[in-house]
Design a protein around this motif. Sequence first.
Motif, PDB file in Angstrom:
ATOM      1  N   ARG A 196       3.182   1.041   9.521  1.00 50.24           N
ATOM      2  CA  ARG A 196       3.198   0.418  10.850  1.00 50.24           C
ATOM      3  C   ARG A 196       1.933   0.810  11.634  1.00 50.24           C
ATOM      4  O   ARG A 196       1.299  -0.038  12.266  1.00 50.24           O
ATOM      5  CB  ARG A 196       4.451   0.874  11.600  1.00 50.24           C
ATOM      6  N   ALA A 197       1.587   2.105  11.552  1.00 52.48           N
ATOM      7  CA  ALA A 197       0.431   2.591  12.298  1.00 52.48           C
ATOM      8  C   ALA A 197      -0.872   1.949  11.804  1.00 52.48           C
ATOM      9  O   ALA A 197      -1.755   1.622  12.595  1.00 52.48           O
ATOM     10  CB  ALA A 197       0.347   4.109  12.174  1.00 52.48           C
ATOM     11  N   PHE A 198      -0.987   1.735  10.486  1.00 51.01           N
ATOM     12  CA  PHE A 198      -2.214   1.142   9.956  1.00 51.01           C
ATOM     13  C   PHE A 198      -2.213  -0.379  10.076  1.00 51.01           C
ATOM     14  O   PHE A 198      -3.266  -0.988  10.219  1.00 51.01           O
ATOM     15  CB  PHE A 198      -2.434   1.568   8.504  1.00 51.01           C
ATOM     16  N   GLU A 230      -9.542   5.264   4.237  1.00 54.41           N
ATOM     17  CA  GLU A 230     -10.781   4.804   3.594  1.00 54.41           C
ATOM     18  C   GLU A 230     -10.957   3.304   3.806  1.00 54.41           C
ATOM     19  O   GLU A 230     -12.061   2.824   4.011  1.00 54.41           O
ATOM     20  CB  GLU A 230     -10.759   5.091   2.086  1.00 54.41           C
ATOM     21  N   ALA A 231      -9.848   2.569   3.762  1.00 53.57           N
ATOM     22  CA  ALA A 231      -9.912   1.109   3.871  1.00 53.57           C
ATOM     23  C   ALA A 231     -10.243   0.651   5.284  1.00 53.57           C
ATOM     24  O   ALA A 231     -10.804  -0.426   5.470  1.00 53.57           O
ATOM     25  CB  ALA A 231      -8.590   0.500   3.418  1.00 53.57           C
ATOM     26  N   SER A 232      -9.900   1.459   6.301  1.00 54.29           N
ATOM     27  CA  SER A 232     -10.145   0.944   7.661  1.00 54.29           C
ATOM     28  C   SER A 232     -10.906   1.910   8.570  1.00 54.29           C
ATOM     29  O   SER A 232     -11.272   1.544   9.687  1.00 54.29           O
ATOM     30  CB  SER A 232      -8.815   0.555   8.311  1.00 54.29           C
ATOM     31  N   GLN A 233     -11.134   3.141   8.141  1.00 56.07           N
ATOM     32  CA  GLN A 233     -11.945   4.140   8.841  1.00 56.07           C
ATOM     33  C   GLN A 233     -11.809   4.138  10.367  1.00 56.07           C
ATOM     34  O   GLN A 233     -12.747   3.819  11.093  1.00 56.07           O
ATOM     35  CB  GLN A 233     -13.410   3.955   8.458  1.00 56.07           C
ATOM     36  N   ARG A 234     -10.631   4.491  10.823  1.00 60.18           N
ATOM     37  CA  ARG A 234     -10.416   4.529  12.277  1.00 60.18           C
ATOM     38  C   ARG A 234     -10.642   5.931  12.826  1.00 60.18           C
ATOM     39  O   ARG A 234     -10.704   6.897  12.064  1.00 60.18           O
ATOM     40  CB  ARG A 234      -8.981   4.130  12.605  1.00 60.18           C
ATOM     41  N   THR A 235     -10.704   6.009  14.142  1.00 59.07           N
ATOM     42  CA  THR A 235     -10.779   7.326  14.782  1.00 59.07           C
ATOM     43  C   THR A 235      -9.380   7.931  14.714  1.00 59.07           C
ATOM     44  O   THR A 235      -8.412   7.303  15.148  1.00 59.07           O
ATOM     45  CB  THR A 235     -11.184   7.169  16.266  1.00 59.07           C
ATOM     46  N   LYS A 265       5.936  17.722  -2.965  1.00 58.00           N
ATOM     47  CA  LYS A 265       5.520  16.547  -3.730  1.00 58.00           C
ATOM     48  C   LYS A 265       5.339  15.335  -2.803  1.00 58.00           C
ATOM     49  O   LYS A 265       4.329  14.633  -2.858  1.00 58.00           O
ATOM     50  CB  LYS A 265       6.591  16.253  -4.791  1.00 58.00           C
ATOM     51  N   LEU A 266       6.324  15.159  -1.941  1.00 53.88           N
ATOM     52  CA  LEU A 266       6.306  14.029  -1.005  1.00 53.88           C
ATOM     53  C   LEU A 266       5.109  14.131  -0.059  1.00 53.88           C
ATOM     54  O   LEU A 266       4.455  13.137   0.255  1.00 53.88           O
ATOM     55  CB  LEU A 266       7.602  14.074  -0.188  1.00 53.88           C
ATOM     56  N   ARG A 267       4.837  15.348   0.360  1.00 58.45           N
ATOM     57  CA  ARG A 267       3.734  15.564   1.284  1.00 58.45           C
ATOM     58  C   ARG A 267       2.413  15.189   0.626  1.00 58.45           C
ATOM     59  O   ARG A 267       1.578  14.506   1.220  1.00 58.45           O
ATOM     60  CB  ARG A 267       3.727  17.027   1.719  1.00 58.45           C
ATOM     61  N   ASN A 268       2.242  15.611  -0.622  1.00 59.98           N
ATOM     62  CA  ASN A 268       1.006  15.274  -1.337  1.00 59.98           C
ATOM     63  C   ASN A 268       0.868  13.774  -1.512  1.00 59.98           C
ATOM     64  O   ASN A 268      -0.227  13.225  -1.381  1.00 59.98           O
ATOM     65  CB  ASN A 268       0.973  15.972  -2.694  1.00 59.98           C
ATOM     66  N   GLU A 269       1.987  13.119  -1.792  1.00 59.80           N
ATOM     67  CA  GLU A 269       1.963  11.651  -1.921  1.00 59.80           C
ATOM     68  C   GLU A 269       1.538  11.007  -0.610  1.00 59.80           C
ATOM     69  O   GLU A 269       0.703  10.102  -0.595  1.00 59.80           O
ATOM     70  CB  GLU A 269       3.379  11.141  -2.260  1.00 59.80           C
ATOM     71  N   MET A 270       2.125  11.488   0.464  1.00 56.22           N
ATOM     72  CA  MET A 270       1.815  10.923   1.795  1.00 56.22           C
ATOM     73  C   MET A 270       0.348  11.154   2.137  1.00 56.22           C
ATOM     74  O   MET A 270      -0.310  10.272   2.684  1.00 56.22           O
ATOM     75  CB  MET A 270       2.681  11.601   2.863  1.00 56.22           C
ATOM     76  N   ILE A 271      -0.161  12.347   1.795  1.00 54.70           N
ATOM     77  CA  ILE A 271      -1.552  12.659   2.119  1.00 54.70           C
ATOM     78  C   ILE A 271      -2.493  11.734   1.345  1.00 54.70           C
ATOM     79  O   ILE A 271      -3.441  11.185   1.913  1.00 54.70           O
ATOM     80  CB  ILE A 271      -1.852  14.158   1.843  1.00 54.70           C
ATOM     81  N   SER A 272      -2.205  11.513   0.072  1.00 54.15           N
ATOM     82  CA  SER A 272      -3.113  10.640  -0.682  1.00 54.15           C
ATOM     83  C   SER A 272      -2.981   9.189  -0.212  1.00 54.15           C
ATOM     84  O   SER A 272      -3.971   8.461  -0.163  1.00 54.15           O
ATOM     85  CB  SER A 272      -2.910  10.774  -2.191  1.00 54.15           C
ATOM     86  N   LEU A 273      -1.774   8.782   0.193  1.00 51.11           N
ATOM     87  CA  LEU A 273      -1.597   7.447   0.784  1.00 51.11           C
ATOM     88  C   LEU A 273      -2.436   7.308   2.049  1.00 51.11           C
ATOM     89  O   LEU A 273      -3.138   6.315   2.243  1.00 51.11           O
ATOM     90  CB  LEU A 273      -0.129   7.254   1.187  1.00 51.11           C
ATOM     91  N   PHE A 274      -2.334   8.335   2.877  1.00 52.57           N
ATOM     92  CA  PHE A 274      -3.075   8.308   4.136  1.00 52.57           C
ATOM     93  C   PHE A 274      -4.580   8.192   3.871  1.00 52.57           C
ATOM     94  O   PHE A 274      -5.269   7.386   4.500  1.00 52.57           O
ATOM     95  CB  PHE A 274      -2.780   9.560   4.971  1.00 52.57           C
ATOM     96  N   LYS A 275      -5.053   8.985   2.914  1.00 57.10           N
ATOM     97  CA  LYS A 275      -6.499   8.968   2.610  1.00 57.10           C
ATOM     98  C   LYS A 275      -6.934   7.571   2.190  1.00 57.10           C
ATOM     99  O   LYS A 275      -7.958   7.061   2.646  1.00 57.10           O
ATOM    100  CB  LYS A 275      -6.798   9.942   1.472  1.00 57.10           C
ATOM    101  N   MET A 311       0.823  -1.219   0.000  1.00 52.74           N
ATOM    102  CA  MET A 311       0.000   0.000   0.000  1.00 52.74           C
ATOM    103  C   MET A 311       0.853   1.263   0.000  1.00 52.74           C
ATOM    104  O   MET A 311       0.513   2.241  -0.652  1.00 52.74           O
ATOM    105  CB  MET A 311      -0.903   0.016   1.233  1.00 52.74           C
ATOM    106  N   VAL A 312       1.944   1.231   0.769  1.00 53.77           N
ATOM    107  CA  VAL A 312       2.795   2.429   0.811  1.00 53.77           C
ATOM    108  C   VAL A 312       3.932   2.349  -0.214  1.00 53.77           C
ATOM    109  O   VAL A 312       4.893   3.116  -0.161  1.00 53.77           O
ATOM    110  CB  VAL A 312       3.384   2.706   2.227  1.00 53.77           C
TER     111      VAL A 312
END
Lengths: 221, 249
Positions: free
Chosen positions: A134-136, A169-174, A155-165, A108-109
């Motif tokens: 690790r966190a997910f 979405e896949a696990s919807q945690r608090t 660029k890296l930040r945008n990549e990380m943000i879309s990865l995070f999203k 995923m990452v």
Amino acid sequence: MIKLIDVTKRFDDLILLKDFDISFEKNKITCLFGPSGVGKTTIANIVAGIVPPDKGFVEGVDNSLFSYVFQEPRLLKWYNVYENIDFVLKDVYEQEKRVEIINNYLEMVELGRYKNYKIDALSGGMAQRVSLARAFAYPSHILIMDEPFKGLDFKLRNEMISLFKRMWEASQRTVVFITHDVEEAIDLSHVIYTLKDRPVEIIDRLIVNNKEEIKNKLLSL
Amino acid sequence: MMNSILRNKNKLFIILFWILVWEILSLIIGQEIYLPSPHAAFSSLINLLTSKETYITICYSTYRTLAGFFLSCLSGILLGIICGIQKPLYDLFNPLIIIMRTIPVMSIIIIAIMWFRDTNVPIFVAFLMCFPIIWTNTVSGIRSTDVKLLEMCEVYKIRRMRVIRSVYFYSSLPYIKAGMVSALGIGWKVTSAAEVLSLPKYSIGRFLYDSKVYLEIPDLFAWTVIIVSLSFLFEGLLKTIFRSGDKYD
């Protein structure tokens, strides 16, 4: 709902929180927005149980598991990428299950082929992606993100943000998300608390529906 | 490749230079009983190296040094980790370690002679001299552990024993390794000293003592060269093991 009720926290002479209340909706991303040093990390640490409050209590976290994406990756440099994630999962899953989960999250990452790499051999962005995986991968109920994109280039930040999203979405945690970046706050959060110091006070609680309107509000702070 | 040849060449010149200084000094003094010439010392050394007894002696002395060294590593690392993590235990053991570090080697050797069989005296003395070094280094290593990593372990609810094994231990490993290297060097010195006083049958110390009694000074120098060489050899071996460990960690 997770709630901090009537919480007071002082560090020596500094009263950081005084009779402070705040709540976080389950399975939503709540942002703590405010300048550096306002006490956002302390609030998150009290939620996670790393820092005990002097007074007051936290409700809705009984038996909860936490995962954390820190400002810096906080990886064990003597282990490789795979072993770093395995390290936090060992007490939770059997070996077979761990292999499956770790491989899945590393894909995923986009670090699948780096799983045998030592941490020292990774770039800062890659290391932070391992920290995110690790966190997910950890079966947490609550995920705390303490300025995880700070220090990364645009660029890296945008990549990380879309990865995070994608992962969220896949696990919807608090999620308790700490930032002082307007774009990040609006882009990721469902609810934004704007904070001021000292002691910490909530200026506003904003539900992110109209992004432009919220952006103007945050920029005017 | 070229660089390493040049480096080795340099080293050879430095060694030759000091042997030359030794030769000149022995010529000036002119009495073998005070300072034998390098030639006399090396002739003795070659003589010793042709005798089977020398090798048996080297094996016994090596066994004693390594036994004391490994005992001190095992206990020093274990106790060092525990004391590094638990402040009250550190406070309890620290005065004892300070005393151990300041007691003269000779006092320890003489006490040990009263307590143990001759062959065990050097082991005990080597243990007692190496232990504080390993313990102190391990404690410093444990204390250098990054608090942020420990916080991470707390969040992910990692079991205590795994935190010790995977975080504390690895964080202190460079300190432990450095401690082991210096302890091994000291181990050789104090084992020989203890052997000189306790005189086990096969021991380098006994031969040192005999060469003093019979005034065979070139022998004394030859045995000293053997001790120094063994010390260098084992230090090199230990460093090589550590380096290959780093590669495959």
